[in-house]
Structures are given as structure tokens and as C-alpha cells.
Scaffold this active site. Structure first.
Site: not given
Length: 151
Positions: A89-91
């Protein structure tokens, strides 16, 4: 590849010093929540069962990870996931938006205490989305465009 979409573990990002050239300190704290560890082990089992299913035989090569010795005991399974855990996932959420004194970003996207600096990315989002966060980030960017154009 396997994982969980709504981890409870929370890492942190902080400045290392007053020197802007020093790299920040980043600790994602993967699997620091017991629930995440349990779900990650369950996801590992599901991924291996799916990958080993007869229906996938025409496309399946050899299993590269985990190696045969990686899953011989509960301790070995835990050790494997500790080394295998990463995010797909994108932080997000490193610059929490809000109106309280601890919020880094104000509702107008300005950085608290830094005049003229606006934060316009996924770091202000309050929580993970189940899928890619692109749509939410585009919405933040659109809102920033409206806010900054009005200035």
C-alpha cells in the site's frame, strides 16, 4: 504476494535533527500489532493453499519463498513473516490533518507553524483505503487547487 488491507500496526516518521540534510527516521513497525501477526500468518496459509491448487498447475513454477525449512514450527513461521512483511500500500497518515494542537496539517492543507507550506499528498489521509489510494490523493490535490487558487 499476500498481506492484509487494514493493518493495526502503526509506524512513525520523525526528523533526526535540525539539519535538513539528515535523513528522517522511519520505522514502519510492520506486524507490531498482535492482530496483524495473526492475520498475516492466516494470509500466508491462504496464499500457499491457493498457489498449490490444482487449477493453477499449468501456470505454477516452483515456490521460491518460503523455503521448505521456513515453516517447520510456529516460531519459524513467525520468523518468516517478520522477514517477509512489507507494504504493498502507499504509506499514508504521517502528517495528520486536524484542528487539535497535535495535528501537523490544518483543514486548509497548511502546515502548522510553517507559513506558506502546504501538504498535498497521501500523508494527510486519516486511514488506509482498501484499494490503491490514488483516488483519495487526487481528491486532496483537487481541493488544494481550489484552496490555493482562491488565495
Amino acid at each position: 504476494m499476500f498481506g492484509i488491507t487494514h493493518p493495526r500496526s502503526r509506524g512513525y516518521l520523525t526528523i533526526a535533527s535540525a539539519d535538513p540534510h539528515d535523513k528522517p527516521i522511519i520505522d514502519p513497525a510492520y506486524l507490531s500489532a498482535a492482530e496483524d501477526r495473526s492475520l498475516f500468518l492466516e494470509a500466508l496459509d491462504w496464499a500457499r493453499r491457493l498457489g498449490g491448487a490444482d487449477a493453477y498447475a499449468p501456470w505454477r513454477g516452483e515456490e521460491l519463498l518460503p523455503q521448505p525449512g521456513d515453516l517447520t514450527s510456529q516460531e519459524a513461521r513467525s520468523a518468516f513473516i517478520e522477514h517477509a512483511a512489507f507494504t504493498h500500500h502507499h504509506p499514508i497518515g504521517t502528517c495528520r490533518m486536524g484542528t487539535d494542537p497535535d495535528a501537523v496539517v490544518r483543514p486548509d492543507l497548511s502546515a502548522a507553524g510553517v507559513p506558506g507550506l502546504y501538504i498535498v499528498d497521501g500523508s494527510i489521509l486519516p486511514g488506509l483505503t482498501t484499494g490503491p489510494v490514488n483516488a483519495a490523493i487526487v481528491a486532496v490535490a483537487e481541493r488544494a487547487s481550489d484552496i490555493l487558487s482562491a488565495r
